[in-house]
Design a protein around this motif. Structure first.
Motif, PDB file in Angstrom:
ATOM      1  N   LEU A 352       0.860  -1.178   0.000  1.00  0.00           N
ATOM      2  CA  LEU A 352       0.000   0.000   0.000  1.00  0.00           C
ATOM      3  C   LEU A 352       0.896   1.228   0.000  1.00  0.00           C
ATOM      4  CD1 LEU A 352      -2.781   1.382   0.292  1.00  0.00           C
ATOM      5  CD2 LEU A 352      -2.484   1.196   2.774  1.00  0.00           C
ATOM      6  N   LEU A 353       0.785   2.050  -1.024  1.00  0.00           N
ATOM      7  CA  LEU A 353       1.532   3.292  -1.101  1.00  0.00           C
ATOM      8  C   LEU A 353       0.636   4.438  -0.667  1.00  0.00           C
ATOM      9  CD1 LEU A 353       3.413   2.936  -4.523  1.00  0.00           C
ATOM     10  CD2 LEU A 353       4.075   2.086  -2.259  1.00  0.00           C
ATOM     11  N   VAL A 354       1.122   5.272   0.249  1.00  0.00           N
ATOM     12  CA  VAL A 354       0.351   6.415   0.707  1.00  0.00           C
ATOM     13  C   VAL A 354       1.197   7.677   0.528  1.00  0.00           C
ATOM     14  CG1 VAL A 354      -1.021   5.101   2.372  1.00  0.00           C
ATOM     15  CG2 VAL A 354       1.141   6.136   3.096  1.00  0.00           C
ATOM     16  N   THR A 361       5.098   6.651   0.746  1.00  0.00           N
ATOM     17  CA  THR A 361       5.573   5.694   1.747  1.00  0.00           C
ATOM     18  C   THR A 361       4.842   4.369   1.622  1.00  0.00           C
ATOM     19  OG1 THR A 361       6.119   7.496   3.268  1.00  0.00           O
ATOM     20  CG2 THR A 361       5.854   5.302   4.228  1.00  0.00           C
ATOM     21  N   GLU A 362       5.608   3.279   1.746  1.00  0.00           N
ATOM     22  CA  GLU A 362       5.031   1.937   1.717  1.00  0.00           C
ATOM     23  C   GLU A 362       4.458   1.567   3.080  1.00  0.00           C
ATOM     24  OE1 GLU A 362       7.750  -1.075   0.588  1.00  0.00           O
ATOM     25  OE2 GLU A 362       7.810  -0.519  -1.531  1.00  0.00           O
ATOM     26  N   LEU A 363       3.285   0.929   3.054  1.00  0.00           N
ATOM     27  CA  LEU A 363       2.709   0.354   4.270  1.00  0.00           C
ATOM     28  C   LEU A 363       2.327  -1.090   3.977  1.00  0.00           C
ATOM     29  CD1 LEU A 363       0.213   3.156   5.427  1.00  0.00           C
ATOM     30  CD2 LEU A 363       2.536   2.768   6.261  1.00  0.00           C
ATOM     31  N   ASP A 364       2.463  -1.932   4.971  1.00  0.00           N
ATOM     32  CA  ASP A 364       1.945  -3.291   4.859  1.00  0.00           C
ATOM     33  C   ASP A 364       0.429  -3.207   5.024  1.00  0.00           C
ATOM     34  OD1 ASP A 364       0.874  -5.880   5.777  1.00  0.00           O
ATOM     35  OD2 ASP A 364       2.963  -6.521   5.767  1.00  0.00           O
ATOM     36  N   PRO A 365      -0.358  -3.598   4.015  1.00  0.00           N
ATOM     37  CA  PRO A 365      -1.809  -3.400   4.129  1.00  0.00           C
ATOM     38  C   PRO A 365      -2.460  -4.213   5.235  1.00  0.00           C
ATOM     39  CG  PRO A 365      -1.251  -4.674   2.166  1.00  0.00           C
ATOM     40  CD  PRO A 365       0.037  -4.171   2.724  1.00  0.00           C
TER      41      PRO A 365
END
Length: 407
Positions: A352-354, A361-365
């Motif tokens: 998940l890119l925000v 920034t990358e996030l683990d969904p």
């Protein structure tokens, strides 16, 4: 034998007058017609289908920008990045931003969205945001069109099956051929007398899945906001079929997410602080829990009835101000939250890119764990940013401007 019929001067004058009247009438029709007021340029060849990126980017560089005040989030339809500004809609090559098709009218755009592999453009006339045209994403060729009464400002929200046009006093739901399946709120009482369950309500928020439309409204005589669950395609589009309608415990509510069986509603003015309440499809309260939203987050809730979201499979991520809330896809319970975001994200290669300050920034969904941050030069823009992808190209909606980034 009868003498040949002769035309008198009066006959000639009468015939001439008829010709003039017909010509003038034709000219008036042409001057007032949509055809005269429309310029449609289709693509020389259809745009190719987009192939999603296999992995999230490690670098991001600016590719192009274009004005697009009519899009709320980046719109991508069948290979084209769709922009809308002023009175024109454009289908652009994702890599270069080059315009490959365009559509322009002598009316101002209200909103542009992508649904059913088409661009849907809503124009404003004397009846509000009522003139609707769909355009094939790959070519710009005109598809179904419609016209009906609407508010002066609307937001478009789709679920893959239906597209809703939501204003402050009235909403409509359309299927893919732009036939109206539901009208709700303010209607012409001469045409649809007594068909609406309430009158004088203000529509605050809406979201949908193919089986249900969820609305938060403020109605005269009610002590707080009302949650109303509707069939998006009743037997008669003019006669809403209400699945449930219940008063909420406070005002200022917004619909966060809807599943096939439940809906999550943000209660920003709940006792003890902001909370998310989950209701069943019959309007029964299932759960209620606090959410970590700041006063600045709540102040950022605008009059727009649609909040930016992204569905990842495991969760639906809703952006409220500078905080992302991840609600479980199965029960809409809060799974994680993270602060410091600028808007809704997008899925790329399983991550998940925000948008964040100066970066994506990358996030683990699944867990919300923060990964790497890829720097982005936004040229001084510090306002909200909404993300989407067009194949390997990352798109950012920065207020009235659409920006494309490549790796």
């Amino acid at each position: 034998m009868l003498a040949p019929e002769r035309r008198s001067r009066r006959d000639l004058l009468a015939a001439t007058a008829i010709v003039v009247v017909v010509a003038v009438a034709a000219a008036v029709v042409w001057v007032r017609s949509d055809a005269r007021a429309t310029t449609s340029i289709t693509a020389a060849s259809p745009l190719s289908a987009l192939v999603p990126a296999a992995a999230s980017p490690t670098t991001l560089t600016p590719l192009w920008t274009a004005p697009s005040a009519a899009t709320r989030i980046p719109a991508v339809a069948a290979g084209a990045v769709v922009t809308g500004d002023g009175s024109g809609v454009q289908g652009r090559d994702p890599s270069t931003g080059a315009v490959v098709w365009s559509y322009t009218r002598d009316l101002a755009l209200c909103a542009v969205a992508a649904e059913w592999s088409r661009a849907v453009a809503v124009y404003r006339d004397g009846q509000g945001c009522s003139q609707v045209t769909s355009l094939e994403g790959a070519t710009g060729e005109r598809g179904p069109q419609r016209s009906s009464e609407a508010d002066d400002a609307v937001s478009l929200t789709g679920d893959g099956t239906y597209l809703a046009s939501v204003g402050s006093t009235r909403l409509e739901v359309w299927r893919s051929d732009l036939v109206r399946t539901l009208e709700y709120g303010r209607v012409d009482q001469l045409i649809s007398p007594g068909f609406q369950p309430r009158s004088g309500c203000t529509l605050r928020s809406a979201a949908s899945v193919p089986a249900r439309l969820t609305v938060v409204e403020t109605c005269p005589g009610d002590a707080a906001d009302r949650l109303t669950l509707l069939d998006p395609a009743p037997a008669d589009a003019a006669k809403p079929e209400i699945r449930a309608s219940v008063l909420l415990p406070s005002s200022g509510a917004r619909v966060l997410a809807v599943t096939a069986t439940e809906e999550a509603v943000l209660l920003p003015e709940a006792d003890g602080g902001p909370q998310v309440a989950v209701y069943s499809g019959s309007g029964v309260l299932v759960s209620q829990e606090p959410v970590p939203l700041t006063a600045a987050d709540l102040a950022a809730l605008t009059s727009s009835p649609v909040l930016p979201t992204v569905a990842t499979g495991a969760v639906t991520v809703v952006t409220v101000g500078a905080t992302a809330l991840a609600l479980g896809s199965s029960d809409l319970a809060l799974r994680w939250s993270t602060a410091g975001v600028l808007g809704a994200g997008t899925l790329v290669g399983g991550a998940l890119l925000v948008p964040t300050d100066g970066a994506v920034t990358e996030l683990d969904p699944t867990t919300g764990t923060v990964g790497r941050a890829v720097p982005v030069d936004r040229g001084g823009w510090t306002g909200p940013v909404q993300l989407a992808t067009a194949g390997p190209v990352l798109l950012e909606q920065r207020g009235p401007t659409l920006a494309a980034l490549g790796s």
